[in-house]
Design an enzyme around this catalytic site. Structure first.
Site, PDB file in Angstrom:
ATOM      1  N   TYR A 248      30.634  63.249 -19.078  1.00 53.97           N
ATOM      2  CA  TYR A 248      31.989  63.793 -19.216  1.00 53.97           C
ATOM      3  C   TYR A 248      32.505  63.583 -20.639  1.00 53.97           C
ATOM      4  O   TYR A 248      33.026  64.516 -21.270  1.00 53.97           O
ATOM      5  CB  TYR A 248      32.919  63.126 -18.205  1.00 53.97           C
ATOM      6  CG  TYR A 248      34.327  63.676 -18.207  1.00 53.97           C
ATOM      7  CD1 TYR A 248      34.621  64.873 -17.558  1.00 53.97           C
ATOM      8  CD2 TYR A 248      35.361  63.004 -18.844  1.00 53.97           C
ATOM      9  CE1 TYR A 248      35.915  65.386 -17.553  1.00 53.97           C
ATOM     10  CE2 TYR A 248      36.652  63.501 -18.841  1.00 53.97           C
ATOM     11  CZ  TYR A 248      36.928  64.693 -18.199  1.00 53.97           C
ATOM     12  OH  TYR A 248      38.215  65.201 -18.205  1.00 53.97           O
TER      13      TYR A 248
ATOM     14  N   SER B 180      40.173  65.891 -23.419  1.00 58.36           N
ATOM     15  CA  SER B 180      40.617  64.779 -22.577  1.00 58.36           C
ATOM     16  C   SER B 180      40.862  63.589 -23.492  1.00 58.36           C
ATOM     17  O   SER B 180      40.394  63.575 -24.638  1.00 58.36           O
ATOM     18  CB  SER B 180      39.514  64.436 -21.567  1.00 58.36           C
ATOM     19  OG  SER B 180      39.749  63.191 -20.936  1.00 58.36           O
TER      20      SER B 180
END
Length: 277
Positions: free
Chosen positions: A157, A144
């Site tokens: 995350y 990401s």
């Protein structure tokens, strides 16, 4: 790898978002698609859509991606039904707890790491022998833009996506003398449902998630064809990449100011209360 006709492509997290688009796009390119997800109903919808595109064999498996036993069984099933895999797309992931460190319990950290990171390790180890047996293959690991930069309220995350980055970069070097290519993907602002379960998910989606999943998938497939090892793309990805060049103190100030409207006041009341004890 220049073409995918009759190649076996494995996609995790295939029920929706980018995962669904990977399955559909590879089917359009003539691949034999193996897809898995934990959501049985929505995965069945993806499988039906794939079957409308191609009459080639497919493999569809409802699976807990965080279970190493399930991953090994899935790899064996793919091999038996479709043949050795040529491409694995480690796409499955969750958005994390959506809370700052002090407001998040350890179970959430463990879950996020299991799904977002350890599943990538398990899938890679399970399928790598198949790719090597073909003397051709590609491993695509989805990190990401939050695997490039730490952002508030996303520590679990970000940690998982930084871990995917480190694992993938090491794997690139380890497989440098083999016919297996490794591709590290850093999507930013892709319009998926990854944030839907967080408290400010709708607000986060409206502000940041703009790029269509199909656009993202086609960028990745082009990257596989051209051998591009790192791919950074999507809404505001250029801005976040620029922020990585700033001095850390200035970067942190900028991120704090940019994302302050997404804070949950209760989390910061808790922080104040902790300081008063």
């Amino acid at each position: 790898m220049k073409q995918f006709n009759n190649k076996v492509v494995v996609v995790t997290g295939a029920a929706s978002g980018m995962g669904r688009e990977y399955a559909l796009e590879f089917a359009r390119l003539g691949a034999l698609v193996a897809m898995t997800d934990v959501n049985e109903k929505v995965l069945a919808e993806t499988h039906s859509m794939v079957q409308k595109i191609t009459d080639k064999y497919t493999c569809c498996e409802v699976m807990n991606i965080a279970s190493q036993e399930d991953v090994l069984a899935f790899a064996e099933k793919v091999k038996n039904k479709l043949g050795n895999a040529h491409v694995i797309i480690n796409n499955a992931g969750i958005g994390g707890g959506g809370a700052p460190v002090w407001a998040q319990d350890m179970d959430q950290f463990q879950l996020t790491m299991n799904v977002n990171f350890f599943s990538v390790v398990s899938m890679t180890k399970a399928f790598l022998p198949q790719l090597l047996s073909n003397q051709e293959g590609a491993v695509v690991n989805v990190s990401s833009v939050f695997g490039l930069i730490g952002t508030p309220g996303t520590s679990d995350y970000c940690a998982s996506k930084f871990a995917v980055r480190g694992f993938s970069e090491s794997l690139m070097v380890e497989l440098a003398d083999t016919p297996i290519s490794v591709h590290l993907v850093h999507p930013g602002g892709i319009k998926t449902n990854i944030a839907k379960d967080s408290k400010n998910g709708a607000e986060f989606e409206e502000k940041y998630l703009k790029t269509s999943p199909l656009t993202a998938v086609r960028i990745v497939i082009d990257g596989i064809k051209t051998g591009k090892q790192r791919m950074v793309f999507g809404h505001q990805s250029s801005l976040l990449r620029f922020l990585t060049l700033l001095p850390l103190k200035l970067r942190n100030w900028t991120l704090n100011r940019e994302m302050s409207d997404l804070r949950d006041p209760e989390h910061y009341e808790l922080l104040s209360a902790m300081g008063e004890k």
